[in-house]
Design a protein around this motif. Structure first.
Motif, PDB file in Angstrom:
ATOM      1  N   SER A 174       0.838  -1.197   0.000  1.00 59.45           N
ATOM      2  CA  SER A 174       0.000   0.000   0.000  1.00 59.45           C
ATOM      3  C   SER A 174       0.875   1.250   0.000  1.00 59.45           C
ATOM      4  N   PRO A 175       0.391   2.350  -0.565  1.00 57.68           N
ATOM      5  CA  PRO A 175       1.158   3.599  -0.492  1.00 57.68           C
ATOM      6  C   PRO A 175       1.075   4.276   0.871  1.00 57.68           C
ATOM      7  N   LEU A 176       0.199   3.793   1.754  1.00 57.51           N
ATOM      8  CA  LEU A 176      -0.049   4.525   3.005  1.00 57.51           C
ATOM      9  C   LEU A 176       1.173   4.644   3.909  1.00 57.51           C
ATOM     10  N   PRO A 177       1.970   3.586   4.134  1.00 59.46           N
ATOM     11  CA  PRO A 177       3.153   3.784   4.977  1.00 59.46           C
ATOM     12  C   PRO A 177       4.089   4.852   4.413  1.00 59.46           C
ATOM     13  N   GLY A 178       4.272   4.858   3.085  1.00 62.11           N
ATOM     14  CA  GLY A 178       5.116   5.887   2.476  1.00 62.11           C
ATOM     15  C   GLY A 178       4.519   7.276   2.610  1.00 62.11           C
ATOM     16  N   LEU A 179       3.200   7.390   2.462  1.00 53.15           N
ATOM     17  CA  LEU A 179       2.540   8.690   2.608  1.00 53.15           C
ATOM     18  C   LEU A 179       2.653   9.199   4.038  1.00 53.15           C
ATOM     19  N   GLU A 180       2.535   8.308   5.003  1.00 54.74           N
ATOM     20  CA  GLU A 180       2.670   8.725   6.402  1.00 54.74           C
ATOM     21  C   GLU A 180       4.037   9.346   6.652  1.00 54.74           C
ATOM     22  N   ALA A 181       5.081   8.693   6.162  1.00 59.21           N
ATOM     23  CA  ALA A 181       6.437   9.209   6.366  1.00 59.21           C
ATOM     24  C   ALA A 181       6.644  10.506   5.592  1.00 59.21           C
ATOM     25  N   TYR A 182       6.119  10.559   4.369  1.00 55.86           N
ATOM     26  CA  TYR A 182       6.322  11.740   3.523  1.00 55.86           C
ATOM     27  C   TYR A 182       5.613  12.963   4.105  1.00 55.86           C
ATOM     28  N   LEU A 183       4.360  12.801   4.502  1.00 60.10           N
ATOM     29  CA  LEU A 183       3.583  13.946   4.986  1.00 60.10           C
ATOM     30  C   LEU A 183       3.982  14.373   6.392  1.00 60.10           C
ATOM     31  N   ALA A 184       4.650  13.486   7.123  1.00 58.37           N
ATOM     32  CA  ALA A 184       5.115  13.873   8.459  1.00 58.37           C
ATOM     33  C   ALA A 184       6.142  14.993   8.374  1.00 58.37           C
ATOM     34  N   ASP A 185       6.874  15.071   7.240  1.00 57.64           N
ATOM     35  CA  ASP A 185       7.903  16.094   7.064  1.00 57.64           C
ATOM     36  C   ASP A 185       7.538  17.110   5.977  1.00 57.64           C
ATOM     37  N   VAL A 230      -0.537  -5.068  -6.521  1.00 53.57           N
ATOM     38  CA  VAL A 230      -1.493  -5.480  -5.490  1.00 53.57           C
ATOM     39  C   VAL A 230      -2.653  -4.504  -5.371  1.00 53.57           C
ATOM     40  N   MET A 231      -2.365  -3.206  -5.316  1.00 51.53           N
ATOM     41  CA  MET A 231      -3.432  -2.228  -5.110  1.00 51.53           C
ATOM     42  C   MET A 231      -4.449  -2.228  -6.247  1.00 51.53           C
ATOM     43  N   PRO A 232      -4.041  -2.256  -7.525  1.00 50.70           N
ATOM     44  CA  PRO A 232      -5.053  -2.365  -8.587  1.00 50.70           C
ATOM     45  C   PRO A 232      -5.914  -3.616  -8.457  1.00 50.70           C
ATOM     46  N   ALA A 233      -5.327  -4.733  -7.999  1.00 54.45           N
ATOM     47  CA  ALA A 233      -6.104  -5.956  -7.821  1.00 54.45           C
ATOM     48  C   ALA A 233      -7.150  -5.782  -6.723  1.00 54.45           C
TER      49      ALA A 233
END
Length: 270
Positions: free
Chosen positions: A130-141, A167-170
């Protein structure tokens, strides 16, 4: 090691080692002697004595019994990766615990021991892809440059969607096909609340700072993510269509970012 040396290891200890591995979702070589002794109903010291003082003979006896004692990633790792590949290639419906066990070269019991249920397996696959873990780290800074942040969000989501296994498109395709099916629960309990928390928290700060119009938060999140998600989920299917020529990934994200800013920013780009 000779057949005579294998014979020194009693069958009940070989069976206990294999059962302990299945119960814990690990390879035999990764199961502690304490766990094996508990499964065999003896103490660790008794187990070692019956093995002649060395763990190696047990692993060799397990191999001689037709079971690989280890040397590979743990069952949890193998099953999560096998499930992700299967989901990307065959879709969510084909990604059963039984099929994943075959692909991961482990027992179905080991899959359930590692994840608790098929939903637990799907949740682990989702978390890894999922992109969510990356988004969490990115938006934190994230800084105060709204344009740069929006473009960064779009790039991160797009790269996640095009990365193999897809995975996400599936997952999205399964929700579209069966809006009341089991995947809906995964999306409703894991994806949407977390997306609203991650993206909504950042957008709320942008609204409070006067950089984004005060619009309903779920719609703001959808307006930010939906164009990128839909486009990059469908893009492979459109690659061979005549007279359809898309910009590259970064150029496409730049177009979507510009459109979002023109729609919701209090100072749209010129």
């Amino acid at each position: 090691m000779s057949d005579f040396e294998h014979a020194r290891v009693p069958d009940d200890l070989v069976g206990a080692a294999i059962r302990a591995a299945e119960r814990t979702g690990k390879d035999v070589a990764d199961v502690s002697l304490v766990e094996i002794a508990r499964e065999a109903g003896v103490s660790r010291s008794t187990l070692l004595r019956r093995l002649g003082g060395t763990r190696g003979v047990l692993d060799e006896a397990v191999r001689a019994a037709g079971v690989d004692p280890g040397g590979r990633p743990p069952v949890r790792e193998r099953a999560a990766e096998a499930g992700a590949r299967m989901m990307g290639e065959l879709g969510l419906a084909a990604t059963t615990a039984e099929a994943v066990a075959v692909a991961a070269d482990c027992s179905v019991h080991s899959v359930y021991a590692a994840f608790g249920s098929r939903d637990g397996l799907l949740a682990e696959i989702f978390e890894r892809h999922s992109p969510l873990p990356g988004l969490e780290a990115y938006l934190a800074d994230a800084g105060e440059d709204l344009s740069a942040t929006v473009h960064g969000v779009h790039l991160l989501v797009a790269r996640t969607l095009v990365r193999e296994p897809r995975v996400m498109p599936a997952l999205i395709a399964d929700v579209f096909a069966r809006p009341t099916g089991p995947t809906r629960n995964l999306m409703a309990t894991r994806f949407l609340p977390r997306a609203l928390s991650v993206m909504g928290g950042w957008l709320s700060r942008e609204v409070a700072g006067g950089r984004v119009r005060d619009l309903p938060l779920p719609l703001l999140v959808q307006q930010l993510l939906s164009p990128v998600v839909v486009h990059f989920s469908l893009r492979p299917a459109l690659a061979g269509v005549p007279d359809v020529d898309f910009p590259d990934l970064e150029g496409t994200c730049a177009v979507f970012s510009d459109a979002f800013l023109r729609a919701v920013a209090t100072e749209p780009p010129h």
